[in-house]
Design a protein around this motif. Structure first.
Motif, PDB file in Angstrom:
ATOM      1  N   UNK A 176      65.831  27.213   6.090  1.00 48.49           N
ATOM      2  CA  UNK A 176      64.524  26.680   6.491  1.00 48.49           C
ATOM      3  C   UNK A 176      64.671  25.242   6.972  1.00 48.49           C
ATOM      4  N   UNK A 177      64.156  24.931   8.169  1.00 48.16           N
ATOM      5  CA  UNK A 177      64.274  23.557   8.672  1.00 48.16           C
ATOM      6  C   UNK A 177      63.503  22.574   7.788  1.00 48.16           C
ATOM      7  N   UNK A 178      64.015  21.354   7.723  1.00 50.96           N
ATOM      8  CA  UNK A 178      63.319  20.308   6.989  1.00 50.96           C
ATOM      9  C   UNK A 178      63.343  19.024   7.822  1.00 50.96           C
ATOM     10  N   UNK A 179      62.266  18.258   7.714  1.00 49.90           N
ATOM     11  CA  UNK A 179      62.191  16.974   8.417  1.00 49.90           C
ATOM     12  C   UNK A 179      62.220  15.867   7.370  1.00 49.90           C
ATOM     13  N   UNK A 180      63.210  14.999   7.477  1.00 54.94           N
ATOM     14  CA  UNK A 180      63.298  13.831   6.607  1.00 54.94           C
ATOM     15  C   UNK A 180      62.653  12.650   7.317  1.00 54.94           C
ATOM     16  N   UNK A 181      61.833  11.905   6.596  1.00 55.82           N
ATOM     17  CA  UNK A 181      61.207  10.705   7.153  1.00 55.82           C
ATOM     18  C   UNK A 181      61.726   9.503   6.368  1.00 55.82           C
ATOM     19  N   UNK A 182      62.312   8.556   7.073  1.00 57.01           N
ATOM     20  CA  UNK A 182      62.790   7.327   6.432  1.00 57.01           C
ATOM     21  C   UNK A 182      62.083   6.148   7.091  1.00 57.01           C
ATOM     22  N   UNK A 183      61.164   5.545   6.336  1.00 57.42           N
ATOM     23  CA  UNK A 183      60.375   4.410   6.855  1.00 57.42           C
ATOM     24  C   UNK A 183      59.914   3.579   5.663  1.00 57.42           C
ATOM     25  N   UNK A 184      60.013   2.262   5.760  1.00 55.78           N
ATOM     26  CA  UNK A 184      59.633   1.417   4.621  1.00 55.78           C
ATOM     27  C   UNK A 184      58.122   1.220   4.513  1.00 55.78           C
ATOM     28  N   UNK A 185      57.369   1.696   5.499  1.00 55.24           N
ATOM     29  CA  UNK A 185      55.901   1.564   5.494  1.00 55.24           C
ATOM     30  C   UNK A 185      55.271   2.831   4.900  1.00 55.24           C
ATOM     31  N   UNK A 222      53.555  23.323  10.012  1.00 56.84           N
ATOM     32  CA  UNK A 222      54.284  24.261   9.161  1.00 56.84           C
ATOM     33  C   UNK A 222      55.702  23.867   8.795  1.00 56.84           C
ATOM     34  N   UNK A 223      56.067  22.613   9.058  1.00 57.34           N
ATOM     35  CA  UNK A 223      57.422  22.174   8.710  1.00 57.34           C
ATOM     36  C   UNK A 223      57.457  21.492   7.343  1.00 57.34           C
ATOM     37  N   UNK A 224      58.542  21.662   6.636  1.00 63.71           N
ATOM     38  CA  UNK A 224      58.749  20.986   5.351  1.00 63.71           C
ATOM     39  C   UNK A 224      59.131  19.534   5.598  1.00 63.71           C
ATOM     40  N   UNK A 225      58.661  18.654   4.727  1.00 68.72           N
ATOM     41  CA  UNK A 225      58.934  17.224   4.889  1.00 68.72           C
ATOM     42  C   UNK A 225      59.400  16.625   3.568  1.00 68.72           C
ATOM     43  N   UNK A 226      60.353  15.693   3.650  1.00 66.54           N
ATOM     44  CA  UNK A 226      60.756  14.903   2.496  1.00 66.54           C
ATOM     45  C   UNK A 226      60.866  13.456   2.963  1.00 66.54           C
ATOM     46  N   UNK A 267      64.835  18.295  18.177  1.00 69.83           N
ATOM     47  CA  UNK A 267      65.897  17.859  17.267  1.00 69.83           C
ATOM     48  C   UNK A 267      66.343  18.996  16.358  1.00 69.83           C
ATOM     49  N   UNK A 268      65.390  19.777  15.852  1.00 67.91           N
ATOM     50  CA  UNK A 268      65.724  20.909  14.980  1.00 67.91           C
ATOM     51  C   UNK A 268      66.526  21.965  15.746  1.00 67.91           C
TER      52      UNK A 268
END
Length: 205
Positions: free
Chosen positions: A5-14, A29-33, A120-121
């Motif tokens: 299952x695709x996952x989207x990682x978000x890296x942001x200090x805000x 419908x995408x998973x996020x962490x 990207x996925x």
């Protein structure tokens, strides 16, 4: 969550950016962490599945570009979409040259971000598939004897059995036996298929 299952990682200090991006990306419908720093992301175990990293370019500590370099060094396969409120052309050029899928300046169009994430996925799936295939080919090559490897590297150059026999100083009959074993162990249905494997694994002499 399954491995595929695709996952989207978000890296942001805000924090507000992380929350708004999470709402947007989960809405399709995408998973996020999420992670508030590059260091936090590096501490997590690599995800064994297709992944996209939505990455802020400027953050306290390790920057987005620093994180991109660390991931490349660690050979972690993840496709990156950079976002930035302070981006400039040299930064974007550096990011894209290093393999980023896109570089979006804040405020960006929501659909543009979603399109970049989906692309990207897809790219990440292709990269992972190619790596899996290469691993399988290398495993088959490792099963060959030193003599079979030598025959393999000469066969894929287009040399005939009698030419290989002359080159290696052994009989043509012996070459035929080695060649048959190479085809069998490499699971190659044809010389063309064997040549494609050789090209991917870079085993030409």
């Amino acid at each position: 969550m399954t491995e595929t299952e695709p996952i989207v990682f978000i890296v942001d200090d805000d924090d507000s950016v992380r929350k708004s991006l999470t709402r947007l990306i989960t809405s399709v419908g995408l998973k996020v962490k999420t992670f508030s720093s590059a260091n936090d992301f590096l501490k997590c175990d690599p995800y064994d599945g297709p992944a996209c990293l939505v990455l802020d370019i400027r953050m306290p500590g390790l920057s987005g570009l620093d994180l991109q370099a660390e991931l490349t060094k660690a050979q972690r396969t993840v496709s990156i979409v950079f976002i930035s409120g302070h981006g400039n052309i040299p930064m974007s050029v550096q990011a894209l040259k290093a393999g980023a899928v896109d570089f979006l300046e804040k405020p960006f169009d929501e659909q543009a971000l979603l399109d970049a994430v989906h692309l990207a996925i897809l790219k990440n799936k292709s990269l992972r598939q190619a790596q899996t295939e290469l691993n399988q080919i290398q495993k088959r090559i490792e099963s060959l004897t030193p003599r079979e490897r030598e025959v393999f590297s000469l066969v894929v150059t287009g040399m005939l059995n009698k030419q290989i026999a002359f080159e290696m100083g052994i009989s043509e009959k012996t070459i035929k036996v080695h060649r048959a074993r190479v085809m069998q162990k490499m699971q190659a249905e044809s010389l063309a298929a064997l040549a494609r494997m050789a090209e991917k694994a870079d085993v030409y002499p």
